[in-house]
Design an enzyme around this catalytic site. Structure first.
Site: not given
Ligand code: MIC
Ligand code: SF4
Length: 641
Positions: A64-65, A119, A379, A533, A535
């Site tokens: 999805d990313h 995630d 965010r 996140s 990550r």
């Molecule tokens: C995000 O919303 O920052 C992400 C991208 O979904 C991250 C995960 C990632 O960095 O791959 C998260 O929220 O954990």
């Molecule tokens: Fe995707 Fe993270 Fe954004 Fe949710 S917050 S839509 S998991 S990038």
């Protein structure tokens, strides 16, 4: 007094430790989920554990990313993930099927069970009564192998919802109210459990907006009970057999209680550049906008998109606005197509994007410079949209849709009555893009294109650390600051040497070069260091660059664990005044640090300014062992069996 729901679920899944707030426990996950941006590393780590097949009840791998295939990289990753899923016994949700959290809620959530996901917004399934926790990919890999997940026993905050939301006020405003009161660090070390008469007025997707964005409080997770509304949702998803009631005992005990009077809430907006920068909409109404985006795992349900479409129906998006709409899943996409809401959105001038994270993670749709963007996401950290000087405001779909018409932030209560909407009795079910694993994957090959680079391994903690401080940071630095995402950087998630060139990209683009030149280095952080996140790349890439320790005032939960998992020592200033004294460039020396961490205190000598100070840590004995052995992968292998 009775037991609360969270502690009941934790007790049901407890492997070791005692449920005493602050103490380390370990729990068994029933389910795991990964997404592609964290998943490639998680499956490389799973492979390194040498376990032939997952040992959970259910594991799902989502794409999805990394959906913008601007080169071979993302496509390589998708193929790697699909073949790894088949080989190791994992369900594979194909690109186009939707955002992991929305699809998991719809098709796999299970009340009373424990889900671990790589995630931070994994708590979305908490809206359906699951205890759903976000973690780094390596922790999820270990859980897939049947290993326990370690966490600090959280305090349980009971959130008492009273009354009912007023017209135009949304679930998003409930979580905004908590963020306004408690801030992005107010939930660290806590789980938020919702209760009270206001709960029954919220549908499962609305509850999930709240548990999703509980991540922004820094909370371990958030949960709602599973009640008749939950049952309705499972029935509509045609899996009522998966439903079961879960609730706290009568008169449950909580470590803290927060009350929210739903009747008294109005629409709110989070200002740039933090999700806790929340104000009543009246304070910012009239702010000119260049972009409006509806979607993300927080607000992309059938309800969210139907409400937006009903507002836009028969009207046009302001000519000053570029508006995007992202359905959270293929189920939502299909249903708005069938109901006609999609046509209303298209006719209004909205740009329809595929079901994915998309603009939420800077995968396209970066806003113009020096302009405001209003988004229904979770965010708004600086640069996350893909534009370095972005100004991102966060709001509910109701506020976003009305504002798209006027071109400025607009109070929806000035827009007449909200459109009447019906909750569907049945959702459209089509799981064809979820590929179940074959019975036996032993003979299958995992496809590795040139974007999949071998896993770098951590080293055992050195006897002595002597290294310069290369960067000194303020409070609340997020993983988006440490290792940004976006369309240029995200495709490098499977290639640590390449992605490490972007560590602190917006704060100090010279950091990677300086770190490599120094050989060993130290980061100084403020409070809530590493929020946001899950990550693990925000630990893995600094490790690759030679970062040996972080000294901060306090840490966010997942980043703290990720640092340990990848062999970086997370220390805490015993006296915060020592934070003020340190300068970038100072060389810090920690003699015999291996022995010192065992004792709990480390004496740090600032060799440049010639003084000493004390640092502590809040590592468990197990975490100290993990660091001494060179990270979690080495630790798990050393203690296998
Ligand atoms: C995000 O919303 O920052 C992400 C991208 O979904 C991250 C995960 C990632 O960095 O791959 C998260 O929220 O954990
Ligand atoms: Fe995707 Fe993270 Fe954004 Fe949710 S917050 S839509 S998991 S990038």
């Amino acid at each position: 007094m009775g037991e609360n729901l969270t502690r009941k679920i934790l007790a049901d899944h407890l492997v070791s430790g005692e449920l005493q707030p602050g103490a380390e426990i370990s729990v068994r996950a029933d389910q795991t989920l990964t997404q592609d941006a964290t998943g490639t590393m998680a499956y490389l780590q799973f492979e390194a554990l040498g376990i032939p097949r997952v040992r959970t009840k259910l594991s799902v791998s989502y794409i999805d990313h990394n959906m913008l295939q601007t080169g071979f990289e993302n496509a390589d990753d998708h193929r790697f993930l699909q073949t790894a899923a088949a080989k190791y016994g994992i369900y594979f949700s194909r690109p186009g099927n939707g955002i992991c959290h929305q699809v998991h809620l719809e098709r796999f959530s299970s009340p009373g069970d424990l889900l671990l996901g790589s995630d931070s917004h994994t708590p979305t399934s908490g809206g359906a009564g699951m205890l759903a926790i976000g973690a780094g990919g390596l922790d999820v890999a270990v859980a897939m192998g049947g290993g326990p997940y370690y966490l600090t026993t959280p305090k349980i905050v009971g959130v008492h919802l009273k009354g009912r939301l007023q017209p135009w006020v949304a679930a998003k405003d409930i979580i905004f109210e908590l963020l306004r009161r408690l801030t992005v660090k107010g939930g660290v070390g806590k789980i938020f459990e919702y209760f009270g008469e206001g709960v029954a007025s919220l549908s499962v997707p609305e509850r999930s907006t709240i548990t999703n964005m509980g991540a922004e409080l820094g909370a371990t997770t958030s949960i709602f009970p599973s009640d008749e509304r939950t049952r309705e949702y499972f029935r509509a998803q045609k899996r009522e057999e998966m439903w079961r009631p879960t609730s706290a005992d009568p008169d449950p005990e909580y470590d803290e209680v927060v009350e929210i009077d739903l009747d008294k809430l109005g629409p709110m907006v989070a200002l740039p550049q933090s999700p806790d920068n929340v104000v009543p909409i009246e304070e910012v109404a009239g702010t000119k906008l260049a972009q409006v985006c509806i979607g993300s795992c927080t607000n992309s349900s059938y309800h969210d998109l139907s409400v937006s479409a009903a507002v836009l129906k028969g009207r046009k998006v302001s000519p000053d606005i570029s508006m995007t709409v992202t359905p959270g899943s293929r189920q939502v996409f299909t249903m708005i197509a069938r109901s006609g809401a999609l046509a209303d959105l298209i006719e209004s001038g909205a740009r329809i994007l595929e079901s994915a994270c998309g603009p939420c993670i800077g995968m396209g749709q970066a806003p113009p410079s020096d302009a405001a963007s209003l988004r229904t996401f979770n965010r708004n950290f600086p640069g996350r949209s893909g534009t370095a000087d972005d100004k991102v405001y966060l709001a509910s779909p109701e506020v976003a849709a009305v504002s798209a018409l006027t071109g400025e932030i607009t109070d929806p209560r000035k827009h007449g009555s909200p459109p009447p909407l019906e909750t569907p009795e049945e959702f459209t079910i089509d799981d064809d893009l979820i590929i179940p694993p074959p019975e036996n994957g032993d003979s299958l090959e995992v496809a590795r294109g040139p974007n999949i680079k071998p896993l770098p391994l951590a080293e055992p903690l050195a006897q002595t650390i002597k290294a310069p401080v290369l960067i000194k940071l303020e409070d609340n630095v997020s993983t988006d600051h440490i290792l940004p995402a976006g369309s240029k950087i995200l495709p490098l998630r499977s290639n640590i040497p390449a992605i490490s060139e972007y560590v602190f990209h917006y704060l100090d683009p010279e950091f990677p070069a300086k770190a490599k030149e120094a050989g060993a280095s130290i980061i100084v952080g403020g409070s809530n260091y590493g929020q946001g996140s899950s990550r693990e790349h925000a630990a893995l890439a600094p490790m690759y660059l030679g970062v040996k320790a972080v000294l901060a005032k306090t840490y966010a939960r997942m980043h703290h664990t990720n640092l340990v998992n990848f062999g970086i020592l997370p220390l805490i200033f015993a006296d915060e005044a020592d934070y003020d004294r340190i300068n970038v460039g100072d060389v810090l020396e920690m003699p015999d640090v291996r022995d010192a961490v065992r004792g709990g205190e480390v004496t740090v000598r600032n060799a440049t300014q010639a003084y000493e100070f004390t640092a502590r840590h809040n590592l468990s004995e197990r975490q100290v062992e993990v660091l001494l052995e060179g990270g979690l992968l080495n630790h798990v292998k050393a203690h296998a069996g």
